[in-house]
Design a protein around this motif. Structure first.
Motif, PDB file in Angstrom:
ATOM      1  N   CYS A   1      -5.999 -11.128 -47.981  1.00 11.01           N
ATOM      2  CA  CYS A   1      -5.907  -9.781 -48.768  1.00 11.01           C
ATOM      3  C   CYS A   1      -4.937  -9.829 -49.702  1.00 11.01           C
ATOM      4  O   CYS A   1      -3.567  -9.648 -49.173  1.00 11.01           O
ATOM      5  CB  CYS A   1      -6.128  -8.497 -47.680  1.00 11.01           C
ATOM      6  N   ARG A   2      -5.397  -9.843 -51.161  1.00  4.44           N
ATOM      7  CA  ARG A   2      -4.257  -9.846 -52.144  1.00  4.44           C
ATOM      8  C   ARG A   2      -4.536  -8.719 -53.143  1.00  4.44           C
ATOM      9  O   ARG A   2      -5.442  -7.941 -53.177  1.00  4.44           O
ATOM     10  CB  ARG A   2      -4.524 -10.975 -53.017  1.00  4.44           C
ATOM     11  N   PRO A   3      -3.325  -8.181 -53.608  1.00 11.87           N
ATOM     12  CA  PRO A   3      -3.615  -7.160 -54.468  1.00 11.87           C
ATOM     13  C   PRO A   3      -4.721  -7.316 -55.663  1.00 11.87           C
ATOM     14  O   PRO A   3      -4.773  -8.612 -56.030  1.00 11.87           O
ATOM     15  CB  PRO A   3      -2.330  -6.928 -55.417  1.00 11.87           C
ATOM     16  N   ARG A   4      -5.192  -6.519 -56.206  1.00  9.87           N
ATOM     17  CA  ARG A   4      -6.463  -6.745 -57.242  1.00  9.87           C
ATOM     18  C   ARG A   4      -5.928  -7.476 -58.368  1.00  9.87           C
ATOM     19  O   ARG A   4      -6.455  -8.269 -58.941  1.00  9.87           O
ATOM     20  CB  ARG A   4      -6.747  -5.533 -57.561  1.00  9.87           C
ATOM     21  N   ARG A   5      -4.657  -7.182 -58.770  1.00  6.47           N
ATOM     22  CA  ARG A   5      -3.979  -7.974 -60.101  1.00  6.47           C
ATOM     23  C   ARG A   5      -3.893  -9.341 -59.971  1.00  6.47           C
ATOM     24  O   ARG A   5      -4.222 -10.022 -60.714  1.00  6.47           O
ATOM     25  CB  ARG A   5      -2.622  -7.080 -60.383  1.00  6.47           C
TER      26      ARG A   5
ATOM     27  N   ASN B   1      -8.231  -0.047 -50.020  1.00  7.43           N
ATOM     28  CA  ASN B   1      -6.835   0.546 -49.773  1.00  7.43           C
ATOM     29  C   ASN B   1      -6.104  -0.103 -48.493  1.00  7.43           C
ATOM     30  O   ASN B   1      -4.926   0.020 -48.471  1.00  7.43           O
ATOM     31  CB  ASN B   1      -6.797   2.064 -49.648  1.00  7.43           C
TER      32      ASN B   1
ATOM     33  N   CYS C   1      -9.922  -4.496 -45.621  1.00 13.30           N
ATOM     34  CA  CYS C   1      -9.922  -5.684 -46.412  1.00 13.30           C
ATOM     35  C   CYS C   1     -10.144  -6.932 -45.704  1.00 13.30           C
ATOM     36  O   CYS C   1     -11.340  -7.857 -45.906  1.00 13.30           O
ATOM     37  CB  CYS C   1      -8.790  -5.817 -47.184  1.00 13.30           C
TER      38      CYS C   1
ATOM     39  N   MET D   1      -4.457  -1.361 -54.514  1.00 14.70           N
ATOM     40  CA  MET D   1      -5.777  -1.994 -54.136  1.00 14.70           C
ATOM     41  C   MET D   1      -5.920  -3.274 -53.982  1.00 14.70           C
ATOM     42  O   MET D   1      -5.177  -4.154 -54.549  1.00 14.70           O
ATOM     43  CB  MET D   1      -6.864  -1.610 -55.101  1.00 14.70           C
ATOM     44  N   LEU D   2      -6.638  -3.645 -52.871  1.00 17.56           N
ATOM     45  CA  LEU D   2      -6.623  -5.113 -52.315  1.00 17.56           C
ATOM     46  C   LEU D   2      -8.154  -5.747 -52.562  1.00 17.56           C
ATOM     47  O   LEU D   2      -8.933  -4.877 -52.401  1.00 17.56           O
ATOM     48  CB  LEU D   2      -6.038  -5.045 -50.646  1.00 17.56           C
ATOM     49  N   THR D   3      -8.137  -6.943 -52.610  1.00 16.22           N
ATOM     50  CA  THR D   3      -9.371  -7.663 -52.339  1.00 16.22           C
ATOM     51  C   THR D   3      -9.347  -8.908 -51.705  1.00 16.22           C
ATOM     52  O   THR D   3      -7.940  -9.464 -51.578  1.00 16.22           O
ATOM     53  CB  THR D   3      -9.826  -8.149 -53.783  1.00 16.22           C
TER      54      THR D   3
ATOM     55  N   THR E   1     -12.720  -3.724 -53.566  1.00 12.15           N
ATOM     56  CA  THR E   1     -11.310  -3.211 -53.520  1.00 12.15           C
ATOM     57  C   THR E   1     -11.259  -2.499 -52.267  1.00 12.15           C
ATOM     58  O   THR E   1     -12.152  -1.667 -51.890  1.00 12.15           O
ATOM     59  CB  THR E   1     -10.686  -2.914 -54.517  1.00 12.15           C
TER      60      THR E   1
END
Length: 90
Positions: A68-72, A36, A41, A1-3, A34
């Protein structure tokens, strides 16, 4: 998941937009959703900033960079540091 991380940078500080990061940006915003897909994104990041006063009232020496970065990665960001530079969103 990206944000999406939205950076508003001054060309005075970072003449090359590729040098703009969350550490030298004037404002840093995170899209609260978030995604995919990186393209989705990025497009939602553009729409998000366009709907804010920050996006509508850019100075002539400012540019927007959307990453766009991984949610983590977003969860691990030091929010107290970013919040001190963040302008209110309307």
């Amino acid at each position: 998941m990206l944000t999406a991380m939205i950076l508003i940078c001054s060309l005075t500080n970072t003449p090359s937009l590729s040098d703009c990061s969350q550490h030298n940006a004037r404002d840093v915003l995170w899209v609260p959703e978030t995604f995919n897909n990186p393209v989705t994104c990025f497009m939602h990041g553009q729409a998000y900033i366009a709907g804010t006063s920050l996006g509508r009232n850019l100075r002539s020496d400012e540019r927007i960079r959307i990453l766009c970065r991984p949610r983590r990665a977003a969860e691990l960001t030091d929010e107290t540091t970013l919040a001190s530079r963040r302008a209110p969103v309307r």
